[in-house]
Design an enzyme around this catalytic site. Structure first.
Site, short mmCIF file in Angstrom:
data_model
loop_
_atom_site.label_atom_id
_atom_site.label_comp_id
_atom_site.label_asym_id
_atom_site.label_seq_id
_atom_site.Cartn_x
_atom_site.Cartn_y
_atom_site.Cartn_z
CG HIS A 178 5.05 45.75 0.11
ND1 HIS A 178 5.56 44.83 -0.95
CD2 HIS A 178 4.32 44.85 0.94
CE1 HIS A 178 5.05 43.78 -0.84
NE2 HIS A 178 4.34 43.59 0.06
NE ARG A 204 10.99 45.97 2.39
CZ ARG A 204 11.03 46.42 1.41
NH1 ARG A 204 12.52 46.65 0.84
NH2 ARG A 204 9.98 46.77 1.02
CB VAL A 261 3.80 44.59 -11.86
CG1 VAL A 261 3.03 45.64 -10.81
CG2 VAL A 261 5.36 44.42 -11.25
C1 2NL Z 1 9.39 49.72 -5.45
C2 2NL Z 1 8.28 49.14 -6.15
C3 2NL Z 1 6.12 48.72 -6.65
C4 2NL Z 1 3.82 48.08 -6.76
C5 2NL Z 1 4.88 48.55 -6.20
C6 2NL Z 1 1.57 47.15 -6.33
C7 2NL Z 1 0.59 47.07 -5.61
C8 2NL Z 1 -0.56 46.29 -5.80
C9 2NL Z 1 -0.61 45.44 -6.94
C10 2NL Z 1 0.56 45.46 -7.73
CL1 2NL Z 1 -1.86 46.03 -4.91
N1 2NL Z 1 1.53 46.31 -7.41
N2 2NL Z 1 2.73 47.84 -5.93
C11 2NL Z 1 4.10 47.76 -8.09
C12 2NL Z 1 5.24 47.71 -8.50
C13 2NL Z 1 6.22 48.34 -7.86
O1 2NL Z 1 6.90 49.18 -5.75
O2 2NL Z 1 10.65 49.54 -5.66
N3 2NL Z 1 8.94 50.34 -4.08
C14 2NL Z 1 9.65 51.02 -3.32
#
Ligand code: 2NL
Length: 347
Positions: A178, A204, A261
């Site tokens: 990610h 992935r 989160v």
């Molecule tokens: C998904 C979900 C998410 C985040 C990415 C994130 C980054 C930091 C701190 C906290 Cl540095 N959160 N990113 C948070 C929630 C969901 O992606 O399904 N992406 C395709």
């Protein structure tokens, strides 16, 4: 006639033959020097006249002078002829430089790029900055700093592509799964307030099917400041959703889990195809999931040196191909990177 004098006829024949054959100005000049120059063949004849008896001098002198005039005239004519043919060649080759050239085949932006730009534009217009990071990452940034410990299933060899490099019996490098590692880097290097969106390719280790690819483009967002609340998250993402999927979109949150989160949630929009009635695209639910989001876990803020009592933040992440699939009604994610122009030309 002295022995070094040539006969005028011989001179004339040769001179005319060579003049005829002269291809350019340089050749003409060489010809002039050879026949009419100070030591030229005809000049030598004229000079030698002085040694002849008067009678011969007169006849030969008259002939030689006539030949000199004739050859000079012929030289001028040849010069003019050369100049004419040079201009003729130019006229012949004339092109109209103002005519448009043959049209070049125009390329187009890849559908992922088109949607990516629209997504980024919507966040930039709300004050976010776009930052990019490396595709090869450290385990530390991709997992550890995001509260994904060593025994977490996301690190399973079936989901992470590890770089073949060992340090102390471990593999610390990988292809990022990610773009969150870059947000960690941003927080380490700057102080709040923070508003960033991070686009980029992620990888992935998994089998492909109509909704999964081993490579995809992610956009993650992060806002950290004093007093950031879930309301800010909802307002920001609702604005985004309406810009991409239409101004009348309704948005709704549903609980979800991401290690980084708390609370975590998914964002859904009402189905823009059936208006909530229920269709194939929304699996007859009336709602479509478009991204994951949540409030940044305080442990993450503390780990980068922020005071989590003072600062809060929201974060979100989405797959750009998924957004593009919804917008265009594309049914198989594998079409994006199989390089089939019949597919790509449609966008
Ligand atoms: C998904 C979900 C998410 C985040 C990415 C994130 C980054 C930091 C701190 C906290 Cl540095 N959160 N990113 C948070 C929630 C969901 O992606 O399904 N992406 C395709």
């Amino acid at each position: 006639m002295p022995s070094d004098n040539e006969s005028l006829t011989q001179i004339e024949t040769q001179a005319r033959r060579e003049l005829d054959a002269a291809p350019d100005e340089d050749a003409l000049e060489r010809w002039r020097v050879a026949f009419l120059g100070r030591r030229g063949r005809l000049t030598l004849v004229l000079r030698s006249l002085a040694d002849l008896p008067v009678g011969e001098r007169r006849t030969l002198g008259a002939q030689a002078n006539r030949l000199k005039r004739d050859l000079e005239g012929a030289l001028q004519e040849k010069k003019a002829e050369l100049a004419r043919s040079a201009t003729d060649a130019l006229v012949e080759e004339r092109i109209d430089v103002t005519l448009p050239g043959p049209p070049l085949p125009r390329g187009r932006l890849h559908p992922t790029t088109q949607t990516l730009r629209d997504v980024l534009d919507s966040f930039v217009s709300m004050g976010f900055q776009v930052v990019e990071g490396p595709e090869i990452e450290w385990d530390h940034y991709n997992f550890e700093a995001l509260r994904i410990p060593k025994d977490h299933p996301a690190r399973d060899m079936w989901q992470t592509l590890w770089i073949d490099y060992e340090q102390d019996g471990e593999r610390p490098m990988l292809l990022r799964t990610h773009t969150s590692p870059m947000q960690i880097r941003v927080m380490e290097q700057t102080q709040p307030p923070i508003r960033v969106v991070v686009p980029g390719r992620c990888y992935r280790h998994e089998a492909t099917d109509p909704t999964h690819e081993w490579m995809m483009t992610q956009v993650e967002g992060l806002a950290v400041d004093e007093g950031i609340s879930l309301g800010d998250l909802k307002g920001t993402l609702a604005d985004f959703a309406r810009r991409i999927f239409g101004p009348d979109r309704k948005v709704a949150f549903r609980c979800d889990y991401f290690p980084f989160v708390e609370p975590g949630m998914e964002l859904r929009i009402d189905c823009f195809l059936c208006g909530g009635e229920g269709c194939r695209t929304c699996s007859r639910t009336g709602w479509i999931e478009i991204l994951g989001a949540g409030m940044v876990h305080p442990d993450i803020l503390d780990a980068v040196g922020y005071d989590s009592e003072r600062y809060t933040g929201f974060a979100f992440g989405m797959g750009v191909e998924r957004i593009a699939m919804l917008r265009h009604g594309i049914e198989d994610i594998r079409l994006f990177y199989s390089n089939d122009l019949r597919f790509l030309r449609q966008f």
